[in-house]
Design an enzyme around this catalytic site. Structure first.
Site, PDB file in Angstrom:
ATOM      1  N   ARG A 120       0.864  -1.200   0.000  1.00  0.00           N
ATOM      2  CA  ARG A 120       0.000   0.000   0.000  1.00  0.00           C
ATOM      3  C   ARG A 120       0.898   1.247   0.000  1.00  0.00           C
ATOM      4  O   ARG A 120       0.892   2.029   0.948  1.00  0.00           O
ATOM      5  CB  ARG A 120      -0.916   0.015   1.224  1.00  0.00           C
ATOM      6  CG  ARG A 120      -1.829  -1.170   1.457  1.00  0.00           C
ATOM      7  CD  ARG A 120      -2.789  -1.531   0.408  1.00  0.00           C
ATOM      8  NE  ARG A 120      -4.076  -0.868   0.304  1.00  0.00           N
ATOM      9  CZ  ARG A 120      -5.139  -1.079   1.064  1.00  0.00           C
ATOM     10  NH1 ARG A 120      -5.073  -1.855   2.110  1.00  0.00           N
ATOM     11  NH2 ARG A 120      -6.286  -0.499   0.803  1.00  0.00           N
ATOM     12  N   GLN A 125      -0.560   2.938  -5.688  1.00  0.00           N
ATOM     13  CA  GLN A 125      -1.978   3.282  -5.523  1.00  0.00           C
ATOM     14  C   GLN A 125      -2.839   2.920  -6.737  1.00  0.00           C
ATOM     15  O   GLN A 125      -3.948   2.438  -6.589  1.00  0.00           O
ATOM     16  CB  GLN A 125      -2.129   4.774  -5.220  1.00  0.00           C
ATOM     17  CG  GLN A 125      -2.432   4.994  -3.744  1.00  0.00           C
ATOM     18  CD  GLN A 125      -2.396   6.452  -3.356  1.00  0.00           C
ATOM     19  OE1 GLN A 125      -2.206   7.334  -4.182  1.00  0.00           O
ATOM     20  NE2 GLN A 125      -2.565   6.710  -2.073  1.00  0.00           N
ATOM     21  N   ASP A 128      -3.923  -0.728  -6.722  1.00  0.00           N
ATOM     22  CA  ASP A 128      -4.445  -1.227  -5.456  1.00  0.00           C
ATOM     23  C   ASP A 128      -5.870  -1.764  -5.594  1.00  0.00           C
ATOM     24  O   ASP A 128      -6.847  -1.031  -5.465  1.00  0.00           O
ATOM     25  CB  ASP A 128      -4.381  -0.079  -4.443  1.00  0.00           C
ATOM     26  CG  ASP A 128      -4.738  -0.515  -3.043  1.00  0.00           C
ATOM     27  OD1 ASP A 128      -5.169  -1.672  -2.870  1.00  0.00           O
ATOM     28  OD2 ASP A 128      -4.591   0.303  -2.127  1.00  0.00           O
ATOM     29  N   SER A 131      -8.307  -1.290  -2.565  1.00  0.00           N
ATOM     30  CA  SER A 131      -8.970   0.008  -2.462  1.00  0.00           C
ATOM     31  C   SER A 131     -10.105   0.137  -3.468  1.00  0.00           C
ATOM     32  O   SER A 131     -11.201   0.576  -3.124  1.00  0.00           O
ATOM     33  CB  SER A 131      -7.974   1.146  -2.689  1.00  0.00           C
ATOM     34  OG  SER A 131      -7.112   1.234  -1.593  1.00  0.00           O
ATOM     35  N   TYR A 226      -2.107   0.443   8.648  1.00  0.00           N
ATOM     36  CA  TYR A 226      -3.178  -0.495   9.002  1.00  0.00           C
ATOM     37  C   TYR A 226      -3.424  -0.517  10.502  1.00  0.00           C
ATOM     38  O   TYR A 226      -2.560  -0.117  11.294  1.00  0.00           O
ATOM     39  CB  TYR A 226      -2.803  -1.912   8.582  1.00  0.00           C
ATOM     40  CG  TYR A 226      -2.960  -2.186   7.109  1.00  0.00           C
ATOM     41  CD1 TYR A 226      -4.209  -2.137   6.510  1.00  0.00           C
ATOM     42  CD2 TYR A 226      -1.872  -2.520   6.318  1.00  0.00           C
ATOM     43  CE1 TYR A 226      -4.363  -2.405   5.163  1.00  0.00           C
ATOM     44  CE2 TYR A 226      -2.013  -2.792   4.972  1.00  0.00           C
ATOM     45  CZ  TYR A 226      -3.265  -2.738   4.408  1.00  0.00           C
ATOM     46  OH  TYR A 226      -3.408  -3.007   3.073  1.00  0.00           O
TER      47      TYR A 226
END
Ligand code: NAD
Length: 375
Positions: A120, A125, A128, A131, A226
C-alpha cells in the site's frame, strides 16, 4: 508474450478486465487470450473483446497457452496441477488464509502474484485492487441496507408528517467505511463512525459524520497505516461504546479488518438484541469471521427482527465498474512486468513486483506470508 484472461466461477459476476484494458495491453505488444463468455456477467460480450484485439479460446487453451494467466479467484486443484514451471499467475489468492493453495503453487514452480498483497505505497496506488473493490463494497453495502430498511434514510417534512432521518453507524473508517459514510450522507442519513486509527478522525469528520472516539487504542507505525490487534481491555471498552451507540442506530455497516488476521469481534449478540426491530447490519468482514458475533458468511441471519447480512463480495453485484477498476489496477501492475518489446520482464529489484510475489522457483518467497504460516 501471451496473457490469458479466465472466466470466473458461477456466483462471481466480475471479470479480471474489460475490453478497454485489453486494448491497452495490445498497445503494449501483448497477445491476449480471453476465455469465451468471460465478460458475459459483467456485460462485456465476446465481440467487444475481439474488437479490442483479443483471441477467444476455451478455458483449457487459455490455461495451457498463456505465459501470464489472470483470474480473480483461484484455479481448481486440478487446474493448478496443469500450470507449467515458470508460468506466471496473477490472482487474488488471499494467501494468509490459503496455505494449501500457496504450497501447491510453490511446488509446481509457478511464479504467483497475489493482487491483494500489493504494497500500500503511493507508487502502487493505481494498482491497489483492495482500495478499488472496497470503494464498490462500501457504496453497495449502503444501497443494500437502504433497500432492506423499512423506513426512509433522509429526513422529510411532508403534509403527512415529519420523517426523522435514519441513523447509520460505520465500524471501521478505511476505504470501504469512508465510502459507506459518503454514500449514507448523500442519501441523507445521520452518520457516526468508529475506528482505532486516529488518522481516520479527520477523514470521517470531513465527510460530515461524527467520529466516536474510544480512548486507549494501540497504533503501530510499522503496520503501514493499518490497524493492529487491540488489548483485551480496549476490546471490552470498545464493545461497550459500540453497544451504547448501536442500540440507537438503524443501520450498521461493519468494515473493520486487520490484514492477515481474523476480523475483530466488535458487535456482540447482546448488542444486536438491544437494537430496534427492523434494524439492518451489513458485515463486509464476513469472509474473515465478521465484526458481528451473529454474522454467517454469505448468509442472511435474522435475529429478533434484526437482519444481519454477511456479504464480503458486493463488488460482484456491481460487476461492470468493479471489473473496469480491477482491469485498470491489473494493467498498471502488468506494466511493471512487461518489457518494451511486449515480452515478460520480471524485475524483482522493483519493490512492488517483489512485494506482490508469493511463490517462485519452487519456494514461498513472501516473508510476511512465510512467517504467518510458521506461527
Ligand atoms: P482494512 O480493510 O484493513 O480495515 C478497515 C478499517 O477497519 C481500517 O480503517 C481499520 O483501522 C479499521 N479497524 C480495524 N480494527 C478495528 C477495530 N477493532 N475497531 C474499529 N476499526 C477497526 O483497511 P483499508 O480500508 O484497506 O485501509 C487501511 C489503511 O490503509 C488506511 O490508513 C488507508 O488510508 C491506507 N491505505 C493506503 C493506501 C496506499 O497508500 N496505497 C491505499 C489504501 C489504503
Amino acid at each position: 508474450m501471451k496473457l490469458g484472461i479466465l472466466k470466473e466461477s458461477p456466483g462471481e459476476n466480475r471479470v479480471a478486465m474489460l475490453p478497454e484494458s485489453v486494448a491497452i495491453l495490445k498497445g503494449l505488444k501483448v497477445d491476449v487470450l480471453v476465455q469465451k463468455d468471460a465478460g458475459e456477467n459483467a456485460f462485456a460480450p465476446d465481440k467487444e473483446f475481439e474488437d479490442a484485439g483479443a483471441t477467444l479460446e476455451t478455458r483449457e487453451k487459455v490455461i495451457s497457452q498463456s505465459d501470464v494467466l489472470v483470474t480473480i479467484h483461484q484455479l481448481s486443484k486440478d487446474e493448478m496441477k496443469k500450470l507449467k514451471k515458470g508460468q506466471v499467475l496473477l490472482a487474488v489468492l488471499n494467501p494468509f488464509f490459503n496455505k494449501e493453495t500457496i504450497e501447491a503453487l510453490a511446488k509446481g514452480g509457478v511464479v504467483s502474484f497475489s493482487l491483494d498483497v500489493i504494497p500500500r505505497t503511493t507508487r502502487a496506488q493505481a494498482m491497489d485492487i483492495l482500495s478499488s473493490q472496497a470503494t464498490v463494497a462500501g457504496y453497495k453495502a449502503v444501497l443494500d441496507a437502504a433497500n432492506i430498511f423499512g423506513s426512509f434514510l433522509p429526513m422529510f417534512m411532508t403534509a403527512a408528517g415529519t420523517i426523522k432521518p435514519a441513523k447509520i453507524m460505520i465500524i471501521g473508517a478505511g476505504v470501504a467505511g469512508l465510502q459507506a459514510i459518503a454514500t449514507s450522507r448523500k442519501l441523507g442519513a445521520v452518520v457516526e463512525a468508529f475506528d482505532v486509527r486516529t488518522a481516520a478522525r479527520e477523514e470521517v469528520k470531513s465527510l460530515g459524520a461524527k467520529f466516536v472516539e474510544v480512548e486507549g487504542a494501540q497504533e503501530d507505525q510499522s503496520a503501514g497505516g493499518y490497524a493492529v490487534e487491540q488489548s483485551e481491555e480496549y476490546k471490552k471498552k470498545q464493545q461497550q461504546a459500540v453497544h451504547d451507540h448501536a442500540v440507537k442506530s438503524d443501520i450498521i455497516i461493519c468494515t473493520a479488518q486487520i490484514p492477515g488476521r481474523k476480523a475483530p469481534l466488535i458487535l456482540k449478540k447482546e448488542t444486536v438484541e438491544g437494537m430496534k426491530p427492523g434494524s439492518v447490519i451489513i458485515d463486509l468482514a464476513a469472509s474473515s469471521g465478521g465484526n458481528c458475533e451473529l454474522t454467517k458468511n454469505n448468509e442472511v441471519v435474522v435475529h429478533k427482527q434484526v437482519k444481519i447480512i454477511g456479504n464480503s463480495n458486493y463488488p460482484s453485484q456491481l460487476p461492470t465498474d468493479s471489473s473496469r477498476m480491477l482491469g485498470k489496477n491489473i494493467v498498471n501492475f502488468l506494466k511493471l512486468i512487461i518489457g518494451d518489446d511486449g515480452a515478460l520482464n520480471l524485475n524483482f529489484e522493483d519493490d512492488i513486483v517483489a512485494g506482490t510475489c508469493v511463490t517462485k522457483e519452487g519456494e514461498i518467497v513472501h516473508e510476511k506470508i512465510k512467517a504467518a504460516y510458521q506461527s
